[in-house]
Design an enzyme around this catalytic site. Structure first.
Site, PDB file in Angstrom:
ATOM      1  N   SER A 144       0.775  -1.128   0.190  1.00 12.51           N
ATOM      2  CA  SER A 144       0.094  -0.244  -0.084  1.00 12.51           C
ATOM      3  C   SER A 144       0.511   1.398  -0.069  1.00 12.51           C
ATOM      4  CB  SER A 144      -1.444   0.344   1.238  1.00 12.51           C
ATOM      5  OG  SER A 144      -1.732   1.296   0.964  1.00 12.51           O
ATOM      6  N   ASP A 354       4.098  24.040  -1.047  1.00 10.19           N
ATOM      7  CA  ASP A 354       6.017  23.627  -1.688  1.00 10.19           C
ATOM      8  C   ASP A 354       6.238  22.734  -1.466  1.00 10.19           C
ATOM      9  OD1 ASP A 354       5.649  24.257   1.178  1.00 10.19           O
ATOM     10  OD2 ASP A 354       7.264  25.846   1.329  1.00 10.19           O
ATOM     11  N   HIS A 407      -7.458  -4.976  -1.453  1.00 12.75           N
ATOM     12  CA  HIS A 407      -5.907  -4.378  -0.809  1.00 12.75           C
ATOM     13  C   HIS A 407      -5.372  -5.335   0.238  1.00 12.75           C
ATOM     14  CE1 HIS A 407      -3.796  -0.520  -1.133  1.00 12.75           C
ATOM     15  NE2 HIS A 407      -3.808  -0.851   0.429  1.00 12.75           N
TER      16      HIS A 407
END
Length: 441
Positions: A144, A354, A407
């Protein structure tokens, strides 16, 4: 590096703890140091000098698993490797991030500190450990978010890696999180529809619970008011295998009548609190959206995208009920008891634009390290089409695309999955190193 002498043996395995002192900020080492913990695992009777395999946990914000027994993916890994289980910075036995440890900082200080806990610095920690061990190269298994870290490692330090094995974790290397959440909301809707098809009565049960929460003040065992939005979040379980039936069992035992009054059963409320991993692992909520950010802000991406999918906003009796999935929302920092002190820091992180680069497209395009990936076709958290988009850019990347697993495939059937990925990686390696055929003239 310091080696903790509290090593132990269990089930034929030797577990050796290690602690490492690393910079908080590798660009500005004067900002101080943190501790990173890792646990070495090897076979007790193994005399072979095996290479290293480093395990990167999913998340972000969760420690490496505390494995019990020689089974699953670890059993297969130990045939070929000695394994290092890394507690990513901020988790487990590493210098911890929690509402307690951040309590004495201002919101700006909290946000500045947390900005150093993304994949780029997790990878730099691993690279520092590799050097301290004196290891030339090692392999990576990333599950993951651990797969996200693996591609960051491949971008920053490709010469340090021998193989990459990724399960359910091939990210986009350029997309905005809005694209990710558009895909995952669609997958989450499909999982809801599958659940309610299997359990038609569950829709009425969910609405009874949601309506009760809307019309009554209900509190969890920690004193936190329990809301519809929190209830919806247990839908994150639908991304894992074999969770539909346990979810239904919880629903049918949610309400009880006492002295003519309908109330929520204590065991249901306790279960709901236990499922709120955000309380104990706040990095997951604080940095989840930033794992997709490179030079732009997330600006509460999942919250904004949710407004385009109105079915997830329960409005009352006339509405259909839908669970949400692996998404983080700003209201969580107003409702979750252990997230409330971090609200301002969360907003600062959501506005931060940023963020540095996590991936280098050119390096990945020129990659020579064998990469073997398990991509789950019905993955609710990591969209298959986005994973395939990234893999198409990378030479030596092979994908096993399957709908056999959700998953959590590595946890459910890890020995089989890792064995298949190792075989795929061996084939790529041997093809690279086999003699080239001569050209007949």
């Amino acid at each position: 590096m310091t080696v903790n002498t509290a090593s132990f043996i269990d089930s034929g395995l030797r577990f050796t703890p290690h602690n490492f002192i690393v910079p908080l900020d590798y660009q500005h080492p004067d900002k101080g140091n943190i501790n990173v913990f890792a646990r070495e695992v090897s076979l007790v009777d193994d005399t072979a000098d095996k290479p290293w395999l480093v395990y990167f946990q999913g998340g972000p914000g969760f420690p490496s698993p505390r494995l019990n027994g020689n089974n699953g993916w670890l059993k297969r890994a130990l045939q070929d490797y000695k394994v290092l289980l890394l507690d990513q910075r901020g988790t487990g036995n590493s210098t911890l991030i929690s509402h307690q440890t951040l309590a004495n900082q201002t919101p700006q200080q909290q946000a500045d500190y947390l900005s150093h806990f993304r994949a780029d610095n997790i990878v730099r920690d691993a690279e520092s450990i590799r050097k301290q061990f004196g290891v030339k190269q090692w392999a990576i298994l990333g599950q993951s978010f651990g797969g996200f870290c693996s591609l960051t490692y491949l971008s920053l330090f490709p010469e340090s890696l021998s193989r990459l094995f990724i399960t359910g974790g091939v990210p986009s290397i350029s997309r905005h999180p809005d694209d990710v959440y558009q895909a995952t909301f669609k997958r989450t809707r499909e999982k809801n529809q599958a659940f309610f098809r299997q359990f038609p009565h569950a829709q009425a049960l969910c609405k009874n619970i949601a309506n009760h929460l809307m019309n009554n003040d209900v509190y969890l065992p920690n004193g936190q008011r329990f809301t519809v939005e929190q209830f919806q979040q247990i839908g994150i379980n639908f991304g894992m295998s074999d969770t539909f039936l346990p979810t239904y069992y919880h629903l049918e035992n949610a309400l009880i009548e006492v002295n003519g009054e309908t109330i929520m059963r204590y065991e249901f409320l306790n279960e709901m609190l236990m499922q709120q991993g955000f309380q104990t692992n706040p990095i997951y909520a604080l940095l989840h959206e930033s794992i997709y950010c490179q030079g732009f802000s997330s600006n509460w991406s999942a919250h904004r995208v949710r407004q385009e999918h109105s079915e997830f906003n329960y409005l009352g009796e006339e509405s259909e009920f839908y669970f949400t999935g692996e998404m983080v929302f700003p209201w969580m920092f107003e409702q979750y008891e252990c997230l409330k002190p971090l609200k301002e820091a969360a907003n600062l992180l959501a506005e931060k634009s940023d963020w540095g680069k996590l991936y280098d497209a050119e390096t990945l395009a020129n990659n020579s390290v064998p990469v073997s990936c398990a991509v789950y076709a019905d993955d609710m958290f990591v969209e298959m089409d986005i994973s395939r988009e990234t893999l198409a850019l990378m030479p030596n990347a092979k994908a096993w695309i399957t709908n056999e697993y959700e998953h959590n495939g590595l946890r459910a059937d890890g020995e089989h999955i890792l064995s298949k990925l190792i075989t795929m990686g061996n084939h790529t390696y041997h093809c690279q190193h086999s003699p080239q055929p001569r050209t007949m003239r």
